[in-house]
Design an enzyme around this catalytic site. Structure first.
Site, PDB file in Angstrom:
ATOM      1  N   TYR A  30     -26.872   8.453  -9.609  1.00  0.00           N
ATOM      2  CA  TYR A  30     -28.022   7.749  -9.045  1.00  0.00           C
ATOM      3  C   TYR A  30     -29.163   8.698  -8.712  1.00  0.00           C
ATOM      4  O   TYR A  30     -29.766   8.590  -7.642  1.00  0.00           O
ATOM      5  CB  TYR A  30     -27.597   6.989  -7.782  1.00  0.00           C
ATOM      6  CG  TYR A  30     -26.728   5.798  -8.081  1.00  0.00           C
ATOM      7  CD1 TYR A  30     -27.295   4.611  -8.516  1.00  0.00           C
ATOM      8  CD2 TYR A  30     -25.342   5.870  -7.959  1.00  0.00           C
ATOM      9  CE1 TYR A  30     -26.508   3.511  -8.808  1.00  0.00           C
ATOM     10  CE2 TYR A  30     -24.544   4.771  -8.254  1.00  0.00           C
ATOM     11  CZ  TYR A  30     -25.138   3.599  -8.669  1.00  0.00           C
ATOM     12  OH  TYR A  30     -24.359   2.518  -8.953  1.00  0.00           O
ATOM     13  N   TYR A  83     -19.753  -3.665  -2.683  1.00  0.00           N
ATOM     14  CA  TYR A  83     -19.816  -2.661  -3.741  1.00  0.00           C
ATOM     15  C   TYR A  83     -18.447  -2.594  -4.407  1.00  0.00           C
ATOM     16  O   TYR A  83     -17.435  -2.426  -3.725  1.00  0.00           O
ATOM     17  CB  TYR A  83     -20.203  -1.270  -3.192  1.00  0.00           C
ATOM     18  CG  TYR A  83     -20.196  -0.245  -4.297  1.00  0.00           C
ATOM     19  CD1 TYR A  83     -21.249  -0.201  -5.221  1.00  0.00           C
ATOM     20  CD2 TYR A  83     -19.121   0.617  -4.480  1.00  0.00           C
ATOM     21  CE1 TYR A  83     -21.225   0.694  -6.280  1.00  0.00           C
ATOM     22  CE2 TYR A  83     -19.101   1.519  -5.532  1.00  0.00           C
ATOM     23  CZ  TYR A  83     -20.154   1.549  -6.436  1.00  0.00           C
ATOM     24  OH  TYR A  83     -20.118   2.430  -7.494  1.00  0.00           O
ATOM     25  N   LYS A  94     -10.044   6.133  -4.529  1.00  0.00           N
ATOM     26  CA  LYS A  94     -10.611   7.115  -3.600  1.00  0.00           C
ATOM     27  C   LYS A  94      -9.576   8.016  -2.918  1.00  0.00           C
ATOM     28  O   LYS A  94      -9.231   9.041  -3.463  1.00  0.00           O
ATOM     29  CB  LYS A  94     -11.528   6.398  -2.617  1.00  0.00           C
ATOM     30  CG  LYS A  94     -12.820   5.930  -3.324  1.00  0.00           C
ATOM     31  CD  LYS A  94     -13.970   5.694  -2.372  1.00  0.00           C
ATOM     32  CE  LYS A  94     -15.291   5.704  -3.092  1.00  0.00           C
ATOM     33  NZ  LYS A  94     -15.792   4.392  -3.486  1.00  0.00           N
TER      34      LYS A  94
HETATM   35  C1  LIG Z   1     -16.028   3.719  -4.762  1.00  0.00           C
HETATM   36  C2  LIG Z   1     -15.667   2.296  -4.851  1.00  0.00           C
HETATM   37  C3  LIG Z   1     -15.411   1.679  -6.095  1.00  0.00           C
HETATM   38  C4  LIG Z   1     -15.564   2.396  -7.407  1.00  0.00           C
HETATM   39  O1  LIG Z   1     -14.692   3.476  -7.519  1.00  0.00           O
HETATM   40  P1  LIG Z   1     -15.028   4.659  -8.569  1.00  0.00           P
HETATM   41  O2  LIG Z   1     -13.832   5.545  -8.494  1.00  0.00           O
HETATM   42  O3  LIG Z   1     -16.287   5.304  -8.084  1.00  0.00           O
HETATM   43  O4  LIG Z   1     -15.197   4.022  -9.903  1.00  0.00           O
HETATM   44  C5  LIG Z   1     -15.046   0.350  -6.088  1.00  0.00           C
HETATM   45  N1  LIG Z   1     -14.934  -0.344  -4.949  1.00  0.00           N
HETATM   46  C6  LIG Z   1     -15.150   0.210  -3.738  1.00  0.00           C
HETATM   47  C7  LIG Z   1     -14.975  -0.612  -2.501  1.00  0.00           C
HETATM   48  C8  LIG Z   1     -15.540   1.537  -3.652  1.00  0.00           C
HETATM   49  O5  LIG Z   1     -15.788   2.088  -2.447  1.00  0.00           O
END
Ligand SMILES: *Cc1c(COP(=O)(O)O)cnc(C)c1O
Length: 429
Positions: free
Chosen positions: A21, A148, A278
């Site tokens: 971004y 998100y 994550k």
């Molecule tokens: C970071 C995140 C994603 C995407 O994960 P990536 O490993 O960056 O593709 C999806 N959903 C939530 C809630 C997130 O915090």
């Protein structure tokens, strides 16, 4: 565009590398050469206390010996093999453990390489569930604003329409349904009116909707908003009533960040599909997973073609599985509940004075997450170097200045982070 003060590496980066971004000229950019515990070491010798856990991931801090040994052992045995027709102990053990620790009713795990892909798989599971039952018209998703779920196209289509740039990609994104974000704060008592907008959409479109997808308790990158557990309990009932699947995206909330192992645990609710990522490997390697209930698995197995139609090349990467198993060991043996509860108390106390600052619209804390929401978006070219000057790594976006430090952070280091936030935010007034 290079600047006179740019090091050679930064100048090379600017010519050849994309960052997330950010335009190629985005300023500033810092070269990091090592990370240990809660500290990032910059090439110029400065050390920064990490307030971001590398986007929610490094919950045990950097370079934890237990994870490093596990990854090294696995590297010597077998860094990777394909997962089609082959299996291995690190993957099987990880899937068993995820099922055992997740909310009840989730029975089978699909391992993939990033959070966005885990959400893609969740969406595919929902669509395939209805296709398997001969209901192809169940092809839309219902979600809430402020969410998100990732950067790929299927996931972008359920991100907040404004933050997710739906206008920009209008012609290529599928058209899903958006209810207002849960209006109840975490500590509010849930009332029916808090979910009325979602309920209306669910009733109107029930025969088109495959699933409701949302982040339980904490909406992350879409707005850092915390909402009441009662909302999720009511949502579970509504989904059952209208025979719609429920997907929880726990990629940010999973593995203790909110004070419970999963966001769903605040409400005692089980989804039909759950995504994690994550912090799964303690922030060391890219790995994510999608867990599905018996109902979903059985329908897909009983339909055509009988298989979940997905299979990434690096699915179930053994190195990443070894790291994840080691991180889960630490969650079993380390006092993370106490640490997160303590961070919550300290963040709430130390960030409270920000409320009276002119630039500040709201301060909220839950688990090891502290958010200072401003009236106006920050200028990153000013604010980012200001945080580095104060010896911390905090990366705001838009109007949100926030921290989610590693669970192992010491009191003195946490105090440096909150002091830096307070001082940088006061300078904005
Ligand atoms: C970071 C995140 C994603 C995407 O994960 P990536 O490993 O960056 O593709 C999806 N959903 C939530 C809630 C997130 O915090």
């Amino acid at each position: 565009m290079s600047r006179p003060s740019d090091s050679d590496l930064i100048a090379r980066d600017r010519r050849r590398v994309w960052h997330p971004y950010a335009p190629p000229s985005a300023y500033p950019l810092f070269e990091v050469v090592a990370a240990k515990g809660v500290r990032l070491q910059l090439a110029d010798g400065r050390e920064l206390i990490d307030g971001m856990s590398s986007w929610w991931a490094a919950i045990h801090g950097y370079g934890h010996p237990h994870i490093e040994v596990a990854v090294r052992d696995q590297l010597e045995r077998m860094p990777h093999v394909m997962f089609g027709g082959l299996t291995h102990e690190p993957a099987v053990r990880l899937c068993e453990r995820l099922v055992a620790m997740a909310p009840t009713g989730l029975e089978r795990t699909f391992l993939c390489d990033s959070g966005s892909v885990a959400v893609e798989v969740a969406i595919k599971l929902a669509f395939q569930y209805w296709l398997s039952l001969g209901r192809p018209e169940r092809s839309r998703l219902l979600t809430v604003r402020g969410g998100y779920h990732g950067d790929t196209f299927a996931t972008m289509a359920v991100c907040d329409p404004v933050n997710g740039m739906h206008d920009f990609f209008r012609d290529v994104l599928p058209d899903h349904l958006f209810a207002e974000r849960p209006t109840c704060r975490y500590h509010d008592t849930f009332e029916e009116r808090h979910i009325a907008d979602l309920m209306r959409l669910l009733e109107t479109h029930r025969d088109e909707i495959a699933a409701v997808i949302l982040e339980p308790i904490v909406q992350g990158a879409g707005g850092m908003w915390f909402y009441a557990p009662g909302y999720l309990r009511r949502l579970r009932d509504l989904c059952d009533e209208h025979d719609v699947l429920l997907i929880f995206d726990e990629i940010a909330t999973g593995f203790g960040r909110t004070g419970r192992l999963f966001g769903a645990d605040h409400a005692g609710v089980s989804p039909d599909v759950l995504c994690v990522g994550k912090a799964l490997t303690g922030g060391t390697l890219s790995l994510a997973a999608t867990l599905a209930s018996g109902r979903v698995c059985d329908a897909i197995a009983g339909g055509q073609p009988g298989a979940l139609m997905h299979g990434p090349t690096f699915m179930a990467n053994p190195l990443a599985c070894a790291a994840a198993n080691a991180s889960l060991d630490l969650l079993e043996t380390e006092p993370w509940r106490k640490q997160v509860a303590h961070i919550e108390t300290e963040l709430a106390r130390q960030l409270a004075p920000c409320r009276s600052l002119g630039a500040v619209a709201d301060v909220r804390v839950l688990g090891a997450i502290g958010v200072v929401e401003l009236h106006e978006p920050v200028d990153m070219s000013v604010v980012q170097p200001a945080f580095v000057e104060q010896g911390v790594w905090i990366r705001p976006f838009g109007k949100l200045v926030y921290t989610m430090p590693p669970f192992v952070i010491a009191d003195e280091d946490l105090a440096v982070i909150t002091k830096a936030i307070t001082s940088v935010v006061s300078s904005l007034a």
